[in-house]
Design a protein around this motif. Structure first.
Motif, short mmCIF file in Angstrom:
data_model
loop_
_atom_site.label_atom_id
_atom_site.label_comp_id
_atom_site.label_asym_id
_atom_site.label_seq_id
_atom_site.Cartn_x
_atom_site.Cartn_y
_atom_site.Cartn_z
N TYR A 146 38.77 49.12 35.73
CA TYR A 146 38.82 48.20 36.86
C TYR A 146 37.98 48.71 38.02
CZ TYR A 146 42.39 45.14 34.92
OH TYR A 146 43.05 44.23 34.14
N LYS A 147 37.36 47.78 38.73
CA LYS A 147 36.80 48.12 40.03
C LYS A 147 37.95 48.58 40.92
CE LYS A 147 35.02 43.94 40.66
NZ LYS A 147 34.37 42.84 41.40
N TYR A 187 45.81 50.54 30.99
CA TYR A 187 45.02 49.33 31.14
C TYR A 187 45.67 48.14 30.44
CZ TYR A 187 41.15 46.05 31.04
OH TYR A 187 40.39 44.92 31.19
N ASP A 188 45.61 47.01 31.10
CA ASP A 188 45.95 45.73 30.49
C ASP A 188 44.97 44.69 31.02
OD1 ASP A 188 47.20 43.83 28.96
OD2 ASP A 188 49.15 43.95 29.95
N THR A 189 44.82 43.60 30.30
CA THR A 189 43.86 42.58 30.72
C THR A 189 44.32 41.91 32.00
OG1 THR A 189 44.94 40.88 29.39
CG2 THR A 189 43.16 42.13 28.35
N LEU A 195 47.31 50.10 40.04
CA LEU A 195 48.32 50.99 39.49
C LEU A 195 48.05 51.28 38.02
CD1 LEU A 195 51.55 49.58 41.17
CD2 LEU A 195 50.52 51.83 41.57
N ARG A 196 47.72 50.26 37.27
CA ARG A 196 47.44 50.47 35.84
C ARG A 196 46.22 51.37 35.64
NH1 ARG A 196 49.91 48.15 31.82
NH2 ARG A 196 51.57 46.61 32.20
N GLN A 197 45.22 51.20 36.50
CA GLN A 197 44.05 52.06 36.40
C GLN A 197 44.43 53.52 36.67
OE1 GLN A 197 40.75 51.05 35.67
NE2 GLN A 197 40.48 53.24 35.46
N MET A 198 45.22 53.75 37.70
CA MET A 198 45.61 55.12 38.05
C MET A 198 46.52 55.75 37.00
SD MET A 198 46.09 55.14 42.20
CE MET A 198 47.16 53.71 42.30
#
Length: 221
Positions: free
Chosen positions: A149-150, A58-60, A51-54
């Motif tokens: 992210y992958k 981004y977060d670690t 979800l963060r990628q989309m």
């Protein structure tokens, strides 16, 4: 097998290390709830990364893992405390690796060996150091270096850049079907480590090989 593979690149969580080995610590802190917490924790960990990628937020992975744990505890209406969080996060940095892993890695030492993970370095490097396996790897590659992210193509492209090889010279291994699809889409040779005997993902991107554990990959040496 007469193989042109020059590097074996391993996913970490679920492939080399059992993510559900945390259920013992979960059970210790929340008796009778260990398995439920462990499975939902992992499910939300992956979901939050995607979800963060989309969303472009981004977060670690360590922060995502912590947020996923909070969600799991809230779902089961379990008491949250900073002490319990720290204890469970520490357990995630001390996961158990699968029984065959050390022997297989040792057999493949004549090739380049790398890990490539969505885990941020503060998780990944600690986990592998704590396991005692760090001397067996030539590279530890984290998506955190490129904030992708992958299974994005950019993430696999970064890993290839670090290896300094051609795509077809890399065998990528993962227990995650979505990760295998992403790597195949990018152009790596792929081996799906199907530890849970799951059906193939319906993404029209089949792996080159399927094995129940990583013992099978020695045929590529």
């Amino acid at each position: 097998m007469n193989s042109s593979v020059k590097a074996f690149m391993f996913d970490v969580y679920g492939t080399l290390f059992d993510v559900h080995s945390v259920k013992e610590k979960c059970d210790e802190l929340y008796p009778g709830k260990g398995e439920e917490i462990s499975f939902l924790w992992r499910q939300k960990q992956l979901e939050y990364a995607f979800l963060r990628q989309m969303m472009g937020r981004y977060d670690t992975f360590i922060n995502i893992t912590r947020d996923s744990l909070k969600y799991a505890l809230n779902t089961f209406k379990l008491e949250y405390s900073k002490e319990n969080e720290q204890s469970l996060m520490a357990a995630y940095k001390n996961l158990s690796y699968y029984p065959e892993v050390e022997n297989v890695l040792t057999q493949l030492r004549h090739k380049k060996l790398a890990v490539f993970s969505n885990g941020s370095r503060d998780m990944l490097e600690t986990l592998i150091h704590n396991s005692g396996l760090s001397s067996l790897f030539d590279e530890m590659i984290s998506v955190d270096d490129v904030k992708q992210y992958k299974p994005t193509p950019a993430s696999y492209g970064y890993a290839l850049h670090i290896l300094g090889l051609e795509r077809e010279e890399v065998l990528f291994l993962s227990s995650n079907g979505w990760d295998i699809a992403g790597a195949k889409n990018f152009g790596f040779k792929t081996a799906w480590i199907n530890r849970n005997n799951l059906p193939m993902e319906e993404l029209s991107l089949e792996p080159d090989r399927v094995y129940p554990d990583i013992n099978g990959i020695v045929e590529w040496r």
